[in-house]
Design an enzyme around this catalytic site. Structure first.
Site, short mmCIF file in Angstrom:
data_model
loop_
_atom_site.label_atom_id
_atom_site.label_comp_id
_atom_site.label_asym_id
_atom_site.label_seq_id
_atom_site.Cartn_x
_atom_site.Cartn_y
_atom_site.Cartn_z
N GLY A 1 0.75 -1.37 -0.07
CA GLY A 1 -0.52 0.19 -0.23
C GLY A 1 0.69 1.10 0.00
CD GLU A 2 2.19 1.17 3.69
OE1 GLU A 2 1.50 1.40 4.28
OE2 GLU A 2 2.80 0.10 2.97
CG PHE A 3 5.34 0.04 -4.12
CD1 PHE A 3 6.85 0.39 -4.82
CD2 PHE A 3 4.65 -0.04 -5.08
CE1 PHE A 3 7.12 0.18 -5.75
CE2 PHE A 3 4.81 0.08 -6.43
CZ PHE A 3 6.03 0.06 -7.00
#
Length: 416
Positions: A60-62
């Site tokens: 998700g952070e990617f």
């Protein structure tokens, strides 16, 4: 407190190899970090190009960091991009991503590891996405004079940073050069604890989903065959069994006029069988479908990774999973394609979900009966469905632009 933190980190590092034989993700976590220092040192010593380091906790952070890395690549083509992950969920999926030059697991956050990693990489700028405030890595970056920023950050008053006993965790934040928050409320919380190097940039995920929706569609013949009759399509993304349970009666009721694409969050065999047992009617797995069988099915069960965001392009309504469990999954991909959204009750931690509900572009559900009612409203009135979808799309577009704002500010550190 630093001693207790370091002790906890070391105990964590000792525990994972013990559970690795029994927990697949722990096994990946341990194996991926084996001999990391030799690999990183060899890679970096063979390449004298300046470097940018971007760290993401997981997948998700990617997706939040991706538009920033793409902008870095375009604006600073002479720099190499080093991408790190903490979680196997991110690394194992994106370890071959061509947008980064080097992709590693983040070493365990000990002072020795952090010093060695930062010394080897020597980034001109370090970017931590959303959170992942690892004390020793941040301290090593500060000691070596590396500007370090956090992007797409969001804070809540109940977090430990803002508690009377949170002085150590506040000291972790003060290792950062600057924090770019998603909203003004987060920035005000930081200012309230004396952190003034903060600005509101927004959430870079909006830039990702806007670009995805604007990109040429992928050719997915099986999906095209499934939706060829023009019936409304419900796309249920990142669902868990509790999500499927509230959807199943509605899918049964509307089986003659509605098709459903169901993409479970976990696609191991046991989980797929559990989902299949709940779903009504004719269900076909994507990996086993043919154009003939998929045209006859009422439910297309997605059993591979990487299709979901493109599937929303085919949808009429989106159901987003996770909000009957630990938390709601990504709503923005569906919103960017102009779909009205439905999801469960646990969404309050997600600003975009709260915004979409306030705009009327999303509705929350707690029971199967409510699901049937909401679907009836959307399926019986195409104009109403379109209006809500337009609200969702407009919200996404109006919220984009964070990447450009961060890149403009980052110029001050890139020129040093």
């Amino acid at each position: 407190m630093v001693f207790l933190y370091s002790l906890a980190i070391r105990l964590y590092g000792l525990l994972l190899p013990l559970v690795a034989p029994f927990v697949p993700k722990a096994k990946q976590w341990v194996a991926g970090r084996h001999n990391w220092q030799a690999r990183v040192t060899a890679d970096m010593s063979a390449d004298n190009a300046p470097r940018l380091w971007v760290h993401c906790a997981s997948l998700g952070e990617f997706e939040q960091g991706r538009p920033l890395m793409e902008a870095m690549r375009q604006q600073y083509p002479q720099h190499k991009i080093v991408l790190t992950f903490f979680s196997p969920s991110g690394y194992e999926v994106r370890k071959q991503w061509p947008g980064a030059d080097y992709i590693y697991y983040l070493p365990l956050d000990t002072s020795t590891n952090a010093r060695a990693f930062v010394t080897a990489v020597r980034p001109q700028l370090a970017v931590f996405v959303k959170y992942e405030f690892w004390y020793h890595h941040l301290a090593a970056l500060k000691r070596q004079g590396v500007p370090t920023v956090c992007v797409s950050a969001i804070f809540r008053s109940e977090q430990v940073f803002f508690k009377p006993w949170g002085s150590f965790f506040r000291s972790v934040l003060r290792q950062l050069t600057h924090i770019f928050t998603q909203d003004e409320a987060s920035a005000e919380l930081l200012r309230g604890i004396g952190f003034t190097q903060v600005s509101v940039a927004g959430d870079t995920r909006f830039d990702t989903v806007v670009a995805t929706a604007a990109a040429p569609p992928r050719e997915l013949p099986l999906v095209a065959a499934f939706a060829a009759d023009g019936a409304p399509v419900l796309v249920a993304g990142s669902v868990w069994p509790p999500d499927v349970q509230v959807l199943a009666p509605a899918l049964c009721r509307w089986s003659g006029t509605l098709r459903a694409v169901v993409a479970p969050h976990e696609i191991n065999e046991a989980h797929l069988q559990q989902v299949e047992a709940i779903l009504p009617g004719q269900v076909v797995r994507y990996s086993q479908a043919t154009p003939a069988t998929v045209a006859q099915a009422r439910v297309l069960l997605i059993d591979n990774i990487g299709l979901l965001r493109e599937l929303y392009r085919t949808g009429s309504v989106a159901y987003i999973g996770g909000a009957f469990g630990k938390g709601l999954h990504n709503t923005l991909e569906a919103a960017a394609f102009g779909l009205p959204l439905l999801f469960g009750p646990r969404y309050q931690k997600f600003k975009e979900a709260r915004d979409l509900v306030a705009l009327g572009a999303a509705a929350t559900l707690t029971t199967a009966e409510e699901t049937e009612q909401q679907l009836a409203l959307l399926l019986n009135n195409a104009a109403y469905r379109t209006e809500l979808g337009q609200r969702a799309r407009a919200y996404v577009h109006e919220s984009s632009g964070a990447t450009a704002r961060i890149m403009q500010a980052a110029g001050q550190w890139m020129s040093e």
